[in-house]
Each structure stands twice: as C-alpha cells, then as structure tokens.
Design a protein around this motif. Structure first.
Motif, PDB file in Angstrom:
ATOM      1  N   ALA A  66       0.856  -1.192   0.000  1.00  0.00           N
ATOM      2  CA  ALA A  66       0.000   0.000   0.000  1.00  0.00           C
ATOM      3  C   ALA A  66       0.887   1.235   0.000  1.00  0.00           C
ATOM      4  O   ALA A  66       2.025   1.201   0.471  1.00  0.00           O
ATOM      5  CB  ALA A  66      -0.925   0.009   1.220  1.00  0.00           C
ATOM      6  N   PRO A  82      -4.726   7.624   0.622  1.00  0.00           N
ATOM      7  CA  PRO A  82      -4.296   6.357   0.020  1.00  0.00           C
ATOM      8  C   PRO A  82      -4.337   6.443  -1.503  1.00  0.00           C
ATOM      9  O   PRO A  82      -5.286   6.980  -2.089  1.00  0.00           O
ATOM     10  CB  PRO A  82      -5.320   5.354   0.550  1.00  0.00           C
ATOM     11  N   ASN A  84      -4.927   4.215  -4.359  1.00  0.00           N
ATOM     12  CA  ASN A  84      -5.501   2.883  -4.535  1.00  0.00           C
ATOM     13  C   ASN A  84      -5.303   2.318  -5.933  1.00  0.00           C
ATOM     14  O   ASN A  84      -5.540   1.132  -6.160  1.00  0.00           O
ATOM     15  CB  ASN A  84      -6.998   2.918  -4.203  1.00  0.00           C
ATOM     16  N   GLU A  85      -4.884   3.165  -6.874  1.00  0.00           N
ATOM     17  CA  GLU A  85      -4.690   2.688  -8.241  1.00  0.00           C
ATOM     18  C   GLU A  85      -3.279   2.142  -8.407  1.00  0.00           C
ATOM     19  O   GLU A  85      -2.298   2.789  -8.022  1.00  0.00           O
ATOM     20  CB  GLU A  85      -4.929   3.816  -9.234  1.00  0.00           C
ATOM     21  N   TRP A  91       1.953   3.173  -8.315  1.00  0.00           N
ATOM     22  CA  TRP A  91       0.807   3.625  -7.540  1.00  0.00           C
ATOM     23  C   TRP A  91       0.534   5.083  -7.920  1.00  0.00           C
ATOM     24  O   TRP A  91       1.452   5.909  -7.950  1.00  0.00           O
ATOM     25  CB  TRP A  91       1.114   3.522  -6.044  1.00  0.00           C
TER      26      TRP A  91
END
Length: 744
Positions: A66, A82, A84-85, A91
C-alpha cells in the motif's frame, strides 16, 4: 495459539499493517483521490476530468502492499491519502485542488524482513525520487532510521524496526508547475575540440566575491551575477562543470563532528536543485533560480555541465537512514549481496544503485533528460561511472545503461564525461568507454605531475599524454578530445598546494588525517607549507606556470579547477569534502598579490592562444608520418641537441623534451579573417634544476622561431617576441617552458 494482542503486535512489527499511531493519524485524511495516471512519474500539475485543476501523483513501488500520499500544510499538519490505483507496479492518483508549492511525501507499506532485503516501514516519510524541489534540511536523529539505531545488540541492530514517525525530521518534496519552453535561450553548443572546462562549486565560487551582493553569495543567483560571469568570460573557458547540484544530504558521521558535506556527492533527489544554493526560497523557487543561472551563462557563451552522482545515494548501507528509495523498495533499487541484508558496495559509500533494474535505469535516464530539456543543461560528468556500467558484477561496456544512453535521441547529443573507475574489482576502466563518451584521464595527471617533480623514469608515457593519449583513445572512431586532461580536480590538492606540500594535512576533517589519498605526486619546492623564503616562493610560482602551460598546450580537452588560475590554497587539505568554510571557498583577494595576478594573466593568455590556434586543439590524432615533399611530420619530438628522438631516447630518463606541432595542414584564419593554414609551434619542456642549452631544429623544420612564452619570466602580460634562427642554440632556464612560433 497467539492471542489477538500478540497477533496485532506481530502484524505491526512485520509491516503488514501500520502502527496504531500511524493508523490513527491516517484516519484524519478524507479528501477525494481520483484514479489519475501512472505516467509521468512524480508530481505533475494538470487539468483533470471536467476541467478540474489538481496534481497527478505517481510512484513506482514494485513490492509494496500500500502507498499513502502525505500532504503537509504550512503549519506542518499532515493529511494522508491512500493511492488505490496500481498500474504496472506504479501507484497513482489525481488530487483535485492541489497545486504548485504543495509539500508532500509518501508512506509505503510492506513487509519488514531485512534478512531478505525487505525494509518497508510506513512510519518513515519518504521523499519522492521524482520530486522537482525539496524543502527542509536533512538531519539524522534516530527517528529517520527504519531500524532502531540504538539497539543494544549491534550485530542485529538493523533488523529491529523503528516505529517512530520521521515526518517532523525530514524534508518534503514540493509540487512545481513550470511550462517554460526555453524559446528565449540559445545554447552555446561548443564543439568538443574547442572546449575548456572549468570545475567549480556553486557556493564556494561566489561565497566571498566582493562584487556580488551579500544575499546572493553562494547561490545560483550569485553564479548568474555579472561579476561571476565576467571572470569566466575574461578567463576564456567554454563550460562550467558544477560540483553536484542534485539535492543532497549530510552524512551522520559528519554531523556528529559538527561538519557538513560540502562537495555534495551524497545525492537524495535526482530532479531537485539543491535547496541550500537558493537565494529566492525553497518552496519551488530554487527551480526558477537555477534556470536563470543557466540562461545567464548561456548568454555569455558558456555551457553548463553537471557533475552527477547516480552510482549511490545518501541512504548508505544497512545501518544508514531511510529517506527515500530504501523505504520505497529496497530490493528494487539497490544492489544487494547474496546475504540480502547486506548491500553490494562498489562506491565506497555503503550502497550502489542497481542500474540493471528497469525502474532504476528509468529513474536515471528520466532525470538526465529532465535536466537537459527542462533545466537547460548541456552535459554531464558521471561520478564513478564504472559502477553504472556494471551489468551484474563486472563492468560491461555493453551494459543497459551505456546502451540506453547511446540510442537516446536527447542524451546522445549532449556532452558525456565519465569518471572511468569505481572502487570495486575491475573498476579501473580508463580508455575503455565507448564512442560518445569522453573520460577523465588520470594517467595524464600522473605523468605531468611526475615530470615536473622529476620522478618520471622515462618519457614514453609523457609523450602519449601531451599528444592526446592515442594509446588509450585511438579506437572506435574516438578522437583526442575523448581525453579530458587535468592536473588537479576537486578531489586532491589544489594546484598551489601541489607545489607547496608533499603530505596531506587533513586534520580539520576529524579523521586523524587518515582520510584522503597518500599518492599525491607532489613536491613542496623545499619547504612544507607556507614559507617566507623568497626563493621557494618564486620557484613555486614558476612551477605553477609550468603546470598550467603544460595543461593548456596539450592535445585533448583541458579542465581547470576554480581558483587554480589564482593560486588558491586549501592549506594542504587534499580531501576538503567536509570543509564548508574559507578552506574551500575562493579567496577573491588573491589577484591582489603580484605573483598571483601574473598567474591569472598567464592563464588568460594561454587560453586565448589555444582559442586562436587549431593546432593546439586538434580534431584528429597526429599521424607522425612524413608529409609533403620536405618529409616533415605533423608531430615530432626533439632532444636538447636538436635531433629527433630515437627509440632509445624514449626509454632513457630525460628532463628536457621538445615538441614540434605542425599547423600547416590545419585551416585557420589570420587577423583579417582570411583563410590561411595555422601556425606551427615548438614547445620545450625542461624540468631540471639546471639550465640547458637547446639547439632549435634547423631547416626544413623552421627558418626562424619567435619566442611566444617563457615561464621563467614572472610577468607574462606580453609576449617576449625574441626571434631566433633555425639551428641556433637557446638557453632554457631551470624548470621552465618555452613556446616558440615557427617561421619561414
């Protein structure tokens, strides 16, 4: 079976999830993050869907579980978003409303398992490798280390994770929006044979300059000031080679001793101009200030070459701090040993970037292209370039790095200079880099130093060095300008210290005088250090004139170090990398001393002579073969009795050498601009402490000789102008150089 509390503690320790403090802080962040795009990497201002302005963030973090984007307000407040992709290990996300000047960093989650090279720790705020500006100073308290630095069991110290937040103690990246197209800039584009490189430190060059306003001294704006530019133009150099200007950090062992990294060979931000050299601010203003400096130098006809350090970073080895790459993907960025807890170190700095990895190669080439296309620079000198050419363990001239540079439409057009060695096995590669590349020629340095201190066993090597080092570079279509000739560099004695000290005096560095090389090839002219002895002082100035004259008459590309033309001293310190003070800064009062003013005048004369005579900056190697009906050669060597050197002469000790350079096959222009062939010259180098009678080569070599330069004379403002006939004997003073123009 472990309890829930034990399982929670284990998950935090292994990096599977953040610590409670990190997790709680993360819940405070709520802004929307749109998917955005995986390219380009870094932070780019753009207009998103439906015309909404914002910034796209993209970070390669191959093995991460993450990634959190951390945005910082002016008061230090942190918002965590965050990303998220995930596309091809990148990222990414687009944040509406975020624009230029925003301070940011990343927290990257993953396993903590140093035994396998995994060192993810979300408690550590990480600098974006693609950040275009950096705000804040690097300090190294315990909180910035991914491991518990003060763990009592030293043999496993780097394996115990430290969960303290590092954000208050590390600099932040800055979002920079810049659409400058450089349409108003005109790059000088000086051909390699015509180049003269001047190595300087942005801060040290201007820090004490009396004609530069105090707020600008030691900055990019200071180097762009007319007073600084005027010195470069009057001197006659064509390019400045700037010691590292990528954002760098200071080593822990220096900070503990109250010192700082002055040279800057400890990079941490390959896209960011070092913030400490900015007079206008560090919230992105340093980018514009750097560009203005480049424009000012270009307007004066001077190219800008950057000394770049892509071989290692400031994160050092396993006991070093976690600042950026180590926390993003340690195994993806660094070369590790078979014991993956340890780093492979070909640089002597604790780590080595793993250039074979596609993402590392992309980071380096993206950085290089950025500095050329968006920051206006004209070339690069690669520190420890052999480390970049290692495919796996051995240096490989077909390595991915060299192959990519050779085919890149941007990078293959700029000046490329290799420091052709590293500290690993097989790392010494002088003469081995492929076409497109020039190289620092340390064999030139050693031969010239040894000749003038009387330590050469014979003159074979010196002959090659003075004439372009064809033994090293006459292959693959390379030319004499593949050799960057230098006698001094930032690393080692200054030119004045080379004739004033025989031993290093590095006590101020705090390492018991153990640092720095012991192989100085120096001669102090009879007294160690500064002396009031007038004979020693006069001899030192003469040796300075000899060394500068030799360098600027040699075939190849000469490199001067800032201040050598004025007799700058570092007090015998040959490793002043941590001396951010008067030891390293240029003393602009030096030319007030008559001897040093005359040295500066000589340097200007020599560079003007080189500029006006193509024979002194040849584009092709000498053939040494007879040419024309008279059988004269383009290059010939003579002994003191006026006869050409034989094979036996090359193998014998010699303190006197005559070098005949023929310019009759080289086009040039006279004072009216008419096309003519260039002049021919005879240079006589005499390193003995006694005078010598030298018979000038008789016709057909020359009917007459006009004396152009005599380094035994203190005042070099005007040419001597004395004329001699071919076959006549001239007296060459002890330890001096004569340069004569051929006539008839």
């Amino acid at each position: 079976m472990a309890s829930a509390a034990e399982q929670e503690a284990e998950a935090v320790r292994d990096g599977v999830r953040p610590s409670p403090a990190v997790e709680q802080a993360g819940r405070r962040a709520a802004p929307v993050v749109w998917p955005g795009a995986p390219t380009p990497l870094g932070a780019r201002c753009r207009v998103g869907p439906e015309g909404v302005a914002g910034t796209n963030f993209a970070l390669w973090a191959g093995g991460a579980e993450a990634v959190e984007l951390c945005l910082f307000g002016a008061d230090g407040t942190e918002r965590r978003l965050p990303l998220n992709e995930l596309t091809h290990e990148i990222w990414h996300g687009f944040v509406p409303g975020v624009g230029s000047g925003q301070r940011y960093g990343y927290r990257v989650h993953g396993r903590w398992d140093p035994w396998t090279g995994a060192r993810w720790n979300p408690a550590k705020l990480l600098l974006d490798p693609y950040a275009r500006a950096v705000d804040g100073e690097f300090a190294l308290p315990a909180e910035v280390y991914g491991h518990v630095r003060d763990w009592p069991q030293q043999h496993v110290a780097d394996t115990v994770r430290d969960d303290r937040d590092s954000a208050p103690f590390v600099p932040k990246g800055v979002v920079v929006h810049d659409d400058d197209d450089w349409s108003d800039d005109r790059r000088p584009k000086t051909p390699w044979p015509d180049s003269v490189i001047y190595e300087l430190h942005v801060k040290g060059f201007t820090r004490l300059h009396p004609d530069i306003p105090e707020p600008l001294r030691g900055t990019y704006a200071g180097l762009a000031h007319p007073a600084a530019v005027e010195h470069l133009v009057r001197l006659g150099v064509t390019a400045v080679e700037l010691l590292p200007v990528h954002q760098f950090a200071h080593e822990d062992h220096l900070l503990r001793r109250g010192l700082r990294n002055y040279w800057g060979y400890n990079s941490i931000g390959y896209f960011a101009p070092h913030a400490g050299y900015s007079a206008s601010g560090t919230a992105g203003q340093q980018v514009g200030e750097f560009k203005k400096m480049v424009r000012a130098l270009h307007a004066a006809g001077i190219e800008v070459i950057l000394d770049v350090v892509y071989n290692h970073t400031a994160e050092a080895g396993e006991l070093g701090p976690t600042l950026s790459l180590k926390g993003i993907d340690n195994r993806g960025y660094y070369r590790l040993q078979s014991d993956a807890r340890r780093y492979a170190d070909y640089t002597g700095c604790g780590n080595t970037l793993h250039v074979v990895q596609p993402q590392v190669l992309r980071l380096i080439t993206d950085s290089l292209r950025y500095w050329v296309t968006e920051m206006g620079v004209d070339g690069f000198r690669f520190d420890l370039a052999a480390a970049l050419a290692r495919s796996f363990h051995d240096v490989d001239m077909l390595s991915p790095f060299l192959a990519v540079i050779a085919q890149d439409p941007v990078l293959r057009r700029v000046k490329l200079i290799a420091e052709p060695w590293d500290v690993g096995n097989g790392g010494y590669q002088v003469g081995a880099f492929p076409p497109l590349w020039t190289e620092w020629n340390d064999r030139y340095r050693d031969a010239v130093r040894d000749f003038w201190r009387g330590a050469l066993p014979d003159v074979r090597d010196l002959g090659y060095r003075l004439s372009g080092s064809s033994d090293l570079y006459a292959w693959g279509g390379r030319r004499p300008y593949a050799s960057v000739n230098f006698i001094t560099a930032h690393d080692g004695f200054t030119l004045r210290d080379l004739v004033s000290y025989e031993w290093k005096h590095n006590e101020a560095n705090g390492e018991g005088n153990r640092d720095g090389t012991n192989d100085n090839r120096a001669w102090n002219c009879g007294a160690e250090g500064e002396t009031e002895d007038p004979e020693v002082g006069a001899l030192r100035l003469r040796q300075l004139r000899n060394l500068l004259t030799t360098l600027l008459l040699s075939t190849g590309v000469p490199m001067l170090v800032a201040g050598d033309e004025m007799g700058r001293t570092q007090g015998g310190n040959n490793n002043a990398y941590c001396q951010d003070n008067e030891t390293s800064w240029l003393d602009w009062s030096l030319p007030e001393d008559p001897g040093r003013a005359q040295l500066l005048a000589l340097t200007r004369r020599l560079l003007a002579l080189r500029h006006h005579h193509p024979v002194l900056r040849r584009r092709a190697f000498f053939s040494g073969r007879p040419q024309g009906a008279d059988g004269l050669r383009d290059l010939a060597w003579f002994t003191a009795d006026g006869t050409e050197m034989t094979e036996q002469d090359w193998y014998a000790p010699a303190a006197t050498l005559g070098l005949y350079l023929s310019g009759r096959d080289i086009p040039g222009r006279d004072a009216r601009g008419e096309q003519v062939t260039d002049d021919s010259f005879l240079a006589i180098l005499h390193a003995d402490h006694r005078p010598v009678e030298f018979r000038l080569p008789a016709p057909p070599w020359a009917e007459t000789y006009e004396l152009v330069l005599d380094t035994s004379l203190e005042d070099q403002t005007h040419a001597p102008g004395t004329e001699h006939r071919g076959g006549e004997t001239v007296t060459v003073a002890p330890r001096s150089v004569l340069l004569l123009r051929v006539g008839g």
